[in-house]
Design a protein around this motif. Structure first.
Motif, PDB file in Angstrom:
ATOM      1  N   SER A   1       0.961  -1.207  -0.098  1.00 19.02           N
ATOM      2  CA  SER A   1      -0.114   0.175   0.302  1.00 19.02           C
ATOM      3  C   SER A   1       0.854   1.244   0.206  1.00 19.02           C
ATOM      4  O   SER A   1       2.237   0.747   0.427  1.00 19.02           O
ATOM      5  CB  SER A   1      -0.884   0.318   1.155  1.00 19.02           C
ATOM      6  N   PRO A   2       0.813   2.093  -0.681  1.00 21.71           N
ATOM      7  CA  PRO A   2       1.342   3.677  -0.534  1.00 21.71           C
ATOM      8  C   PRO A   2       1.698   4.000   0.843  1.00 21.71           C
ATOM      9  O   PRO A   2       2.785   4.828   0.771  1.00 21.71           O
ATOM     10  CB  PRO A   2      -0.084   4.734  -1.350  1.00 21.71           C
ATOM     11  N   ASP A   3       0.724   3.411   2.353  1.00 18.39           N
ATOM     12  CA  ASP A   3       0.878   4.343   3.181  1.00 18.39           C
ATOM     13  C   ASP A   3       2.740   3.361   4.214  1.00 18.39           C
ATOM     14  O   ASP A   3       2.566   3.365   5.435  1.00 18.39           O
ATOM     15  CB  ASP A   3       0.601   4.542   4.387  1.00 18.39           C
ATOM     16  N   SER A   4       2.658   1.789   3.138  1.00 13.95           N
ATOM     17  CA  SER A   4       3.290   0.762   3.828  1.00 13.95           C
ATOM     18  C   SER A   4       5.331   1.582   4.336  1.00 13.95           C
ATOM     19  O   SER A   4       5.685   1.753   3.876  1.00 13.95           O
ATOM     20  CB  SER A   4       3.614  -0.350   2.852  1.00 13.95           C
ATOM     21  N   LEU A   5       5.085   1.363   5.158  1.00 11.32           N
ATOM     22  CA  LEU A   5       6.418   1.572   5.757  1.00 11.32           C
ATOM     23  C   LEU A   5       7.978   0.987   5.063  1.00 11.32           C
ATOM     24  O   LEU A   5       9.067   1.140   4.953  1.00 11.32           O
ATOM     25  CB  LEU A   5       6.982   1.346   7.555  1.00 11.32           C
TER      26      LEU A   5
ATOM     27  N   GLU B   1      -6.141   4.240  -6.422  1.00 10.85           N
ATOM     28  CA  GLU B   1      -5.197   4.686  -5.417  1.00 10.85           C
ATOM     29  C   GLU B   1      -4.105   5.426  -6.486  1.00 10.85           C
ATOM     30  O   GLU B   1      -3.067   6.427  -5.274  1.00 10.85           O
ATOM     31  CB  GLU B   1      -4.269   3.665  -4.013  1.00 10.85           C
TER      32      GLU B   1
ATOM     33  N   ARG C   1      -2.472   8.962  -4.161  1.00 11.76           N
ATOM     34  CA  ARG C   1      -1.962   8.346  -3.526  1.00 11.76           C
ATOM     35  C   ARG C   1      -0.243   7.534  -3.314  1.00 11.76           C
ATOM     36  O   ARG C   1       0.474   7.903  -2.312  1.00 11.76           O
ATOM     37  CB  ARG C   1      -2.588   7.659  -2.169  1.00 11.76           C
ATOM     38  N   TRP C   2      -0.202   6.639  -4.194  1.00 14.11           N
ATOM     39  CA  TRP C   2       0.818   6.212  -4.837  1.00 14.11           C
ATOM     40  C   TRP C   2       1.866   7.654  -5.329  1.00 14.11           C
ATOM     41  O   TRP C   2       3.287   7.881  -4.812  1.00 14.11           O
ATOM     42  CB  TRP C   2       0.998   5.839  -5.951  1.00 14.11           C
TER      43      TRP C   2
ATOM     44  N   SER D   1       2.024  10.576  -4.591  1.00 16.84           N
ATOM     45  CA  SER D   1       2.188  11.689  -3.458  1.00 16.84           C
ATOM     46  C   SER D   1       3.389  10.861  -2.333  1.00 16.84           C
ATOM     47  O   SER D   1       4.370  11.538  -1.890  1.00 16.84           O
ATOM     48  CB  SER D   1       1.474  12.130  -2.454  1.00 16.84           C
ATOM     49  N   ALA D   2       2.948   8.843  -2.131  1.00 17.58           N
ATOM     50  CA  ALA D   2       4.263   8.868  -1.409  1.00 17.58           C
ATOM     51  C   ALA D   2       5.603   8.527  -1.589  1.00 17.58           C
ATOM     52  O   ALA D   2       6.959   9.383  -1.495  1.00 17.58           O
ATOM     53  CB  ALA D   2       3.408   7.328  -1.227  1.00 17.58           C
ATOM     54  N   TYR D   3       5.433   8.464  -2.999  1.00 18.31           N
ATOM     55  CA  TYR D   3       6.848   8.794  -3.795  1.00 18.31           C
ATOM     56  C   TYR D   3       7.525  10.592  -3.549  1.00 18.31           C
ATOM     57  O   TYR D   3       8.511  10.970  -3.687  1.00 18.31           O
ATOM     58  CB  TYR D   3       7.211   8.375  -5.315  1.00 18.31           C
TER      59      TYR D   3
ATOM     60  N   LYS E   1       6.983  12.414  -1.583  1.00 17.55           N
ATOM     61  CA  LYS E   1       7.052  12.662   0.207  1.00 17.55           C
ATOM     62  C   LYS E   1       8.308  12.399   0.605  1.00 17.55           C
ATOM     63  O   LYS E   1       9.512  12.874   1.689  1.00 17.55           O
ATOM     64  CB  LYS E   1       6.124  12.183   1.113  1.00 17.55           C
TER      65      LYS E   1
END
Length: 369
Positions: free
Chosen positions: A89-93, A126, A129-130, A132-134, A136
């Motif tokens: 998921s996009p928020d996966s650590l 998503e 969101r993906w 945005s995750a990159y 970030k």
């Protein structure tokens, strides 16, 4: 959750994780890594683990930056992940953990940039969101991709009769016409058959001006997947003569139309239409859900490179699937900026050349019709 990252050497562990993920991809498979090594490319298979459970993977390849001027003793490299990394998921650590580990490799390799092209497309709910995750974790967008961003995909879960009925009328007629005129599709079974396929591939690459790898590498690709029943090579023949060929590879519930070829003569028999339909049926028999025709033009306008190929693929029904932009993590900004500018200039020049070829080809097609 405490994430650790290490290199993974277990083929089954690696592939099992990818096959469980909706965003897993053939180009991240263990076998594709071995194919990279066959070509002499160094790779890293990084796995993110949570208490021993694999929760993310990223296969990286290492390549030299093509410097316009060779400087003795200076070698700069770039890191690349084709259709990776793959995390849940996009928020996966797991995502930042994999990237942090990649940074240590980048320092060791004197890398200019870490470039990733995850298998996240516009049909992914998503996608934003993906992206945005990159952003970030420090990536920037690069609109020039390594692997073609847009592909043509067919959902092959409907039954065979329904799939055929959804082809354009002329495409359906060509499938049936090829059968009536005696075109026969058979599976390649010998080295001689493979040689026939490769000769057709060479002929097609010369005619349509595209790069192909050596016969040995093509054979290695086929062997790597056919040994498990996940690849097939088809020949279309007429009166015993091979006039078209295709190689397919399955990974999970996706089938990729890897390489296609056709002769310069007997094109009026429309062998590629019947061959394409049989390829779709093979993928269905392998319990695939999607058939990936692979790359089509990123910009869907007449005259773009591969426009004719796109129109051919579109006739079999399906949809366009656009991947998220390439993501770059830049380590050496000055060198990166100069290299990127050089790539942009070369790409623009090639684009104009190819567009001219496509327009001339389209004009010849209209004149002969």
């Amino acid at each position: 959750m405490s994430i650790s990252v290490q290199e993974v050497i277990d083929r089954e562990q690696w592939n099992d994780f990818l096959l469980r993920q909706p965003r897993g991809h053939l180009l991240q498979s263990f076998e594709w890594g071995e194919l990279n090594k066959y070509l002499g490319t160094r790779i890293y298979r990084l796995g993110a683990l949570d208490e021993g459970r694999l929760v993310g993977v990223m296969m990286l390849s290492i390549a030299d930056v093509p410097l316009p001027i060779k400087v003795p003793g200076v070698t700069l490299r770039w890191l690349y992940s084709s259709r990776g990394p793959t995390v849940e998921s996009p928020d996966s650590l797991a995502l930042p953990a994999l990237i942090r580990y990649a940074h240590t490799i980048a320092r060791r390799e004197h890398a200019v940039v870490l470039r990733v092209e995850p298998n996240i497309a516009d049909d992914d709910p998503e996608e934003n969101r993906w992206i945005s995750a990159y952003r970030k974790i420090g990536f920037r967008e690069n609109l020039i991709s390594i692997h073609g961003r847009r592909s043509w995909v067919l959902d092959i879960r409907p039954d065979a009769a329904k799939l055929l009925a959804n082809f354009k009328m002329t495409w359906r007629q060509n499938v049936r016409s090829a059968e009536r005129k005696g075109v026969v599709i058979r599976e390649a079974t010998s080295d001689a058959d493979f040689d026939t396929y490769y000769e057709l591939l060479k002929l097609t690459s010369e005619r349509d001006d595209f790069f192909i790898h050596s016969k040995d590498y093509n054979k290695e690709i086929f062997r790597s997947f056919a040994s498990k029943g996940d690849a097939v090579l088809y020949l279309a023949e007429h009166e015993g003569e091979a006039i078209a060929a295709k190689m397919l590879i399955r990974f999970g519930d996706w089938c990729w139309d890897m390489f296609g070829a056709s002769a310069n003569h007997k094109r009026n028999l429309k062998p590629t239409y019947l061959l394409q339909y049989r390829c779709i049926l093979w993928a269905k028999a392998k319990n695939c859900s999607y058939f990936d025709f692979r790359t089509i033009p990123e910009v869907l306008e007449p005259g773009e490179e591969m426009w004719g190929v796109y129109e051919y693929k579109k006739g079999f029904d399906g949809f366009s699937r656009m991947n998220m932009p390439t993501q770059d993590y830049v380590y050496r900004p000055l060198i990166y900026a100069a290299w990127r500018k050089l790539v942009e200039i070369r790409r623009a020049r090639r684009h104009e050349e190819r567009k001219k070829v496509e327009l001339e080809r389209a004009a010849r097609g209209k004149a002969s019709s």
